[in-house]
Design a protein around this motif. Sequence first.
Motif, mmCIF file in Angstrom:
data_model
loop_
_atom_site.group_PDB
_atom_site.id
_atom_site.type_symbol
_atom_site.label_atom_id
_atom_site.label_comp_id
_atom_site.label_asym_id
_atom_site.label_seq_id
_atom_site.Cartn_x
_atom_site.Cartn_y
_atom_site.Cartn_z
ATOM 1 N N GLN A 123 -10.204 -6.097 4.691
ATOM 2 C CA GLN A 123 -11.030 -4.919 5.010
ATOM 3 C C GLN A 123 -12.480 -5.328 5.261
ATOM 4 O O GLN A 123 -13.368 -4.484 5.310
ATOM 5 N N LYS A 155 -8.596 -0.942 -4.549
ATOM 6 C CA LYS A 155 -7.721 -2.111 -4.636
ATOM 7 C C LYS A 155 -7.539 -2.494 -6.103
ATOM 8 O O LYS A 155 -8.532 -2.654 -6.811
ATOM 9 N N SER A 157 -4.064 3.055 -0.334
ATOM 10 C CA SER A 157 -4.610 3.414 0.971
ATOM 11 C C SER A 157 -3.467 3.377 1.976
ATOM 12 O O SER A 157 -2.365 2.915 1.658
ATOM 13 N N ARG A 158 -3.739 3.858 3.186
ATOM 14 C CA ARG A 158 -2.753 3.692 4.260
ATOM 15 C C ARG A 158 -3.267 2.720 5.321
ATOM 16 O O ARG A 158 -2.783 2.689 6.446
ATOM 17 N N ASP A 159 -4.278 1.950 4.956
ATOM 18 C CA ASP A 159 -4.867 0.951 5.864
ATOM 19 C C ASP A 159 -3.984 -0.303 5.823
ATOM 20 O O ASP A 159 -3.881 -0.964 4.799
ATOM 21 N N ASN A 205 0.840 -1.203 0.000
ATOM 22 C CA ASN A 205 0.000 0.000 0.000
ATOM 23 C C ASN A 205 0.876 1.255 0.000
ATOM 24 O O ASN A 205 2.092 1.176 -0.232
ATOM 25 N N TYR A 207 -3.103 -1.911 -2.684
ATOM 26 C CA TYR A 207 -4.179 -1.191 -2.012
ATOM 27 C C TYR A 207 -3.777 0.284 -1.913
ATOM 28 O O TYR A 207 -2.827 0.621 -1.198
ATOM 29 N N PHE A 215 -8.529 6.925 -4.618
ATOM 30 C CA PHE A 215 -8.005 6.593 -3.283
ATOM 31 C C PHE A 215 -8.880 5.512 -2.665
ATOM 32 O O PHE A 215 -10.078 5.431 -2.932
ATOM 33 N N ASN A 216 -8.286 4.693 -1.812
ATOM 34 C CA ASN A 216 -8.988 3.590 -1.142
ATOM 35 C C ASN A 216 -9.515 2.567 -2.158
ATOM 36 O O ASN A 216 -10.609 2.034 -2.004
#
Length: 373
Positions: free
Chosen positions: A190, A128, A183-185, A99, A181, A125-126
């Motif tokens: 998820q 996959k 994202s920064r998750d 990510n 991904y 953004f966000n």
Amino acid sequence: MKVDWLIVGAGFAGSVLAERIASQLHQKVLIVEKRNHIAGNAYDEFDEHGLLVHRYGPHIFHTNAPAIWQYLQQFTQWRSYYHQVLGVVDGQQVPIPFNINSLTALFPHYYAERLTQKLIEKYGFNVKVPILNILENTQDPDLRFLADYVYRNVFEQYTLKQWQLKPEDLAPSVTARVPIYISRDNRYFQDTYQGMPQAGYTALFQKMLENPLIKVLLNTDYREVADEIQYKRMIFTGEIDSYFSYVHGKLPYRSLNFNFIHTQQEQFQSVGTINYPNEYQYTRTTEFKLLTGQRAYGSTYIEEYPQPYVIDENIPYYPIPKEEYRALYRKYLAEAEKIKQKVLFVGRLAEYQYYNMDQVVAHALTVFNKLDV
Ligand code: FAD
Ligand code: UDP
């Protein structure tokens, strides 16, 4: 012995169907299981050091389906747990799925910023994106560089170890399980619902099977007893090719060897799983107490060594998602169709599908709801 249903296999597929048939239809079920325990590949147990371990590799429950989560509430409470995986890339441990945090750790600041901006501009953004999609559809030189880098450092060698195949030679859905991904998750999944059964999977299965209308016969291949048991219908959850005595040839599977290691250390690694795409013969290490939340002295972790599957020598853990094998499976499916009034084929091995646990539960419930009884 006389029962309504003979169920082969006490994993999620067999146990969910046994539970539904007994509790909703009030019919008698015999589960025949060739291993010496229930719970199939989800089986967990305490090792000699008192640590709760998963004998057949780490299992983390996750689903987006409220009905599945709701159904399983009857049998267990859940420990909230969000799995995290770090992959060793260029000597650094970075989040997997790869990510924005991963690329920020690996590249100079200005370049990481540029890559991030370009990814967001192209995909949003966000979001996959499977690695094979990025590789196929990217002309921009920076994104091309990133896609090649991630392909080589995260996917290529890991996939060769796991499957003895290159990512592009498997169904695209395999590597799409672990997408890039944007994202920064840092969580591995998820899904809305994620967790570990509070007292473990085996306890969950014990509760599921505690109905007096369900009997379980362990240590027995169904072929040893099928002639002695009077049953109206069968549910088969083992390998479909073995049921039909391999008449169309053997379906290939991948197996694993597990190496369990106990350490006196309080904690061995920083997150639940560390992936080693490029080093060692094992693919990953998983430390159980980080998943289960168990408080104990010392810790036990597992290394997973992929192996070819050899009938009667090891366990067929993974169907191999590839069109030519799917075509072979369809020949067995056609055989299954001919006997569907008598035998139903359900589960990861019986349907030759790379199912997660929640998908097996969902499918077993669907099969139950469609039973013509
Ligand atoms: P199984 O659990 O394989 O049950 C089938 C049973 O049938 C077995 O117990 C077998 O012994 C028995 N059997 C077969 N043939 C016969 C016979 N002839 N006579 C008697 N008994 C027979 N899913 C997730 O959701 N999250 C995870 O984190 C996750 N991690 C995994 C990690 C690994 C290493 C593996 C291999 C799988 C993982 N899974 C995970 C997938 C999960 O294990 C499966 O989705 C699920 O266990 C499949 O249930 P099943 O009932 O279809 O099959
Ligand atoms: N994969 C990879 N590198 C990783 C993680 C996954 O190449 O660091 C690929 C590999 O082909 C693997 C697939 O993605 O088999 C699916 O990974 P997942 O973690 O879902 O596998 P499982 O937990 O089912 O073994």
